[in-house]
Design a protein around this motif. Structure first.
Motif, PDB file in Angstrom:
ATOM      1  N   ILE A 141       0.859  -1.186   0.000  1.00 49.55           N
ATOM      2  CA  ILE A 141       0.000   0.000   0.000  1.00 49.55           C
ATOM      3  C   ILE A 141       0.893   1.234   0.000  1.00 49.55           C
ATOM      4  CG2 ILE A 141      -1.764   1.262   1.279  1.00 49.55           C
ATOM      5  CD1 ILE A 141      -2.533  -1.510   2.507  1.00 49.55           C
ATOM      6  N   PRO A 142       0.722   2.130  -0.958  1.00 51.32           N
ATOM      7  CA  PRO A 142       1.571   3.332  -0.980  1.00 51.32           C
ATOM      8  C   PRO A 142       1.283   4.233   0.221  1.00 51.32           C
ATOM      9  CG  PRO A 142      -0.073   3.425  -2.728  1.00 51.32           C
ATOM     10  CD  PRO A 142      -0.225   2.101  -2.067  1.00 51.32           C
ATOM     11  N   ILE A 143       2.356   4.657   0.875  1.00 53.01           N
ATOM     12  CA  ILE A 143       2.262   5.556   2.017  1.00 53.01           C
ATOM     13  C   ILE A 143       3.042   6.809   1.668  1.00 53.01           C
ATOM     14  CG2 ILE A 143       2.803   5.882   4.468  1.00 53.01           C
ATOM     15  CD1 ILE A 143       0.759   3.681   4.010  1.00 53.01           C
ATOM     16  N   SER A 144       2.368   7.938   1.688  1.00 48.69           N
ATOM     17  CA  SER A 144       3.022   9.196   1.373  1.00 48.69           C
ATOM     18  C   SER A 144       3.014  10.073   2.615  1.00 48.69           C
ATOM     19  CB  SER A 144       2.299   9.912   0.231  1.00 48.69           C
ATOM     20  OG  SER A 144       2.881  11.170   0.026  1.00 48.69           O
ATOM     21  N   PRO A 145       4.188  10.316   3.229  1.00 47.15           N
ATOM     22  CA  PRO A 145       4.212  11.143   4.429  1.00 47.15           C
ATOM     23  C   PRO A 145       3.741  12.568   4.167  1.00 47.15           C
ATOM     24  CG  PRO A 145       6.369  10.134   4.024  1.00 47.15           C
ATOM     25  CD  PRO A 145       5.500   9.823   2.857  1.00 47.15           C
ATOM     26  N   ALA A 146       3.910  13.055   2.955  1.00 43.83           N
ATOM     27  CA  ALA A 146       3.513  14.432   2.638  1.00 43.83           C
ATOM     28  C   ALA A 146       2.009  14.560   2.435  1.00 43.83           C
ATOM     29  CB  ALA A 146       4.237  14.895   1.375  1.00 43.83           C
ATOM     30  N   ALA A 147       1.358  13.480   2.006  1.00 43.38           N
ATOM     31  CA  ALA A 147      -0.076  13.546   1.726  1.00 43.38           C
ATOM     32  C   ALA A 147      -0.863  13.431   3.030  1.00 43.38           C
ATOM     33  CB  ALA A 147      -0.481  12.428   0.772  1.00 43.38           C
ATOM     34  N   SER A 148      -1.766  14.364   3.241  1.00 38.52           N
ATOM     35  CA  SER A 148      -2.581  14.323   4.455  1.00 38.52           C
ATOM     36  C   SER A 148      -3.867  13.528   4.243  1.00 38.52           C
ATOM     37  CB  SER A 148      -2.930  15.748   4.891  1.00 38.52           C
ATOM     38  OG  SER A 148      -3.685  16.379   3.879  1.00 38.52           O
ATOM     39  N   ASP A 149      -4.104  13.043   3.027  1.00 37.32           N
ATOM     40  CA  ASP A 149      -5.359  12.366   2.732  1.00 37.32           C
ATOM     41  C   ASP A 149      -5.212  10.857   2.575  1.00 37.32           C
ATOM     42  OD1 ASP A 149      -3.915  12.439   0.418  1.00 37.32           O
ATOM     43  OD2 ASP A 149      -5.596  12.977  -0.877  1.00 37.32           O
ATOM     44  N   SER A 150      -4.166  10.271   3.137  1.00 38.08           N
ATOM     45  CA  SER A 150      -3.995   8.827   3.083  1.00 38.08           C
ATOM     46  C   SER A 150      -5.043   8.189   3.982  1.00 38.08           C
ATOM     47  CB  SER A 150      -2.584   8.439   3.537  1.00 38.08           C
ATOM     48  OG  SER A 150      -2.474   7.042   3.593  1.00 38.08           O
ATOM     49  N   ASP A 151      -6.064   7.564   3.388  1.00 42.54           N
ATOM     50  CA  ASP A 151      -7.196   7.046   4.139  1.00 42.54           C
ATOM     51  C   ASP A 151      -6.784   6.008   5.174  1.00 42.54           C
ATOM     52  OD1 ASP A 151      -8.981   8.643   2.784  1.00 42.54           O
ATOM     53  OD2 ASP A 151      -9.413   7.141   1.260  1.00 42.54           O
ATOM     54  N   PHE A 152      -5.952   5.049   4.774  1.00 43.08           N
ATOM     55  CA  PHE A 152      -5.592   3.965   5.681  1.00 43.08           C
ATOM     56  C   PHE A 152      -4.804   4.472   6.875  1.00 43.08           C
ATOM     57  CE2 PHE A 152      -2.555   0.680   7.036  1.00 43.08           C
ATOM     58  CZ  PHE A 152      -3.464  -0.229   7.541  1.00 43.08           C
ATOM     59  N   SER A 153      -3.743   5.231   6.634  1.00 46.94           N
ATOM     60  CA  SER A 153      -2.927   5.700   7.757  1.00 46.94           C
ATOM     61  C   SER A 153      -3.707   6.673   8.632  1.00 46.94           C
ATOM     62  CB  SER A 153      -1.625   6.319   7.260  1.00 46.94           C
ATOM     63  OG  SER A 153      -1.881   7.368   6.362  1.00 46.94           O
ATOM     64  N   SER A 154      -4.545   7.511   8.047  1.00 49.06           N
ATOM     65  CA  SER A 154      -5.363   8.435   8.839  1.00 49.06           C
ATOM     66  C   SER A 154      -6.336   7.661   9.721  1.00 49.06           C
ATOM     67  CB  SER A 154      -6.140   9.373   7.922  1.00 49.06           C
ATOM     68  OG  SER A 154      -5.273  10.192   7.212  1.00 49.06           O
ATOM     69  N   TRP A 155      -6.986   6.649   9.165  1.00 52.74           N
ATOM     70  CA  TRP A 155      -7.926   5.845   9.939  1.00 52.74           C
ATOM     71  C   TRP A 155      -7.199   5.126  11.075  1.00 52.74           C
ATOM     72  CZ3 TRP A 155      -8.239   0.570  10.896  1.00 52.74           C
ATOM     73  CH2 TRP A 155      -9.421   0.144  11.524  1.00 52.74           C
TER      74      TRP A 155
END
Length: 190
Positions: A141-155
């Motif tokens: 699963i791509p994880i982008s530290p700069a992106a604030s809209d990562s659904d999985f990591s945010s959840w």
């Protein structure tokens, strides 16, 4: 003379409305708890597709579940899921969770999103990779530290606590062309 010139009938009416709303809230919570105890938990495996759909919406990725069970622990329901698979954008299994145990958070009813007080992942075998272009992938699963809209990591970070026990972690760094680093029997808490 009073500071607030509010008549007693208006004050009584407001207090009655507040009492009625409070009673309605308590009744709604009791109804949700009874439904969870008598309908959801005993029939959880029969409704695992609905649970997988709710998790898919919350995570922004397709989720499948092999088996599900539940029981009441103290003041909250507890779920046990086996064979949880998260799929990537192409529909391929990207992450496999052999055992997923979670204590339900009642705030899920207010937020209309699956939330848990505690999540326990056991026997996880997880691969993390830094691709040549610098992008990070965890379990495919791509994880982008700069992106604030990562659904999985945010959840995941919105949950009460996440414990991963007995895990095997593999780190592959394609930028440095280093051999894979394999860590076994890893325990950590987010």
């Amino acid at each position: 003379m009073s500071v607030f010139p509010v008549s007693k009938p208006v004050l009584r009416r407001v207090l009655r409305w507040l009492a009625a709303l409070s009673a309605l809230g308590v009744a709604g919570f009791a109804l949700a708890a009874a439904a969870m105890f008598f309908w959801v938990l005993p029939n959880l495996d029969a409704h695992r597709d609905l649970l997988a759909q709710a998790l898919s919406r919350a995570l922004g990725q397709r989720v499948t579940i092999e088996a599900a069970s539940g029981q009441w622990q103290q003041a909250r329901p507890e779920f046990r899921l086996q064979g949880v698979r998260l799929h990537d954008a192409q529909g391929r299994p990207a992450l496999y969770l052999p055992a997923f145990e979670a204590s339900f958070a009642w705030r899920s009813l207010l937020l209309l999103e699956p939330r848990f007080n505690h999540i326990e992942l056991k026997g996880l075998s997880l691969g993390a990779r830094r691709a040549r272009d610098g992008h990070l992938y965890v379990g495919g699963i791509p994880i982008s530290p700069a992106a604030s809209d990562s659904d999985f990591s945010s959840w995941l970070l919105r949950q009460g606590g996440v414990h991963i026990g007995g895990a095997t972690l593999t780190w592959v760094d394609e930028v440095r062309a280093a051999p894979p680093l394999i860590l076994q029997a890893v325990d950590f808490t987010l």
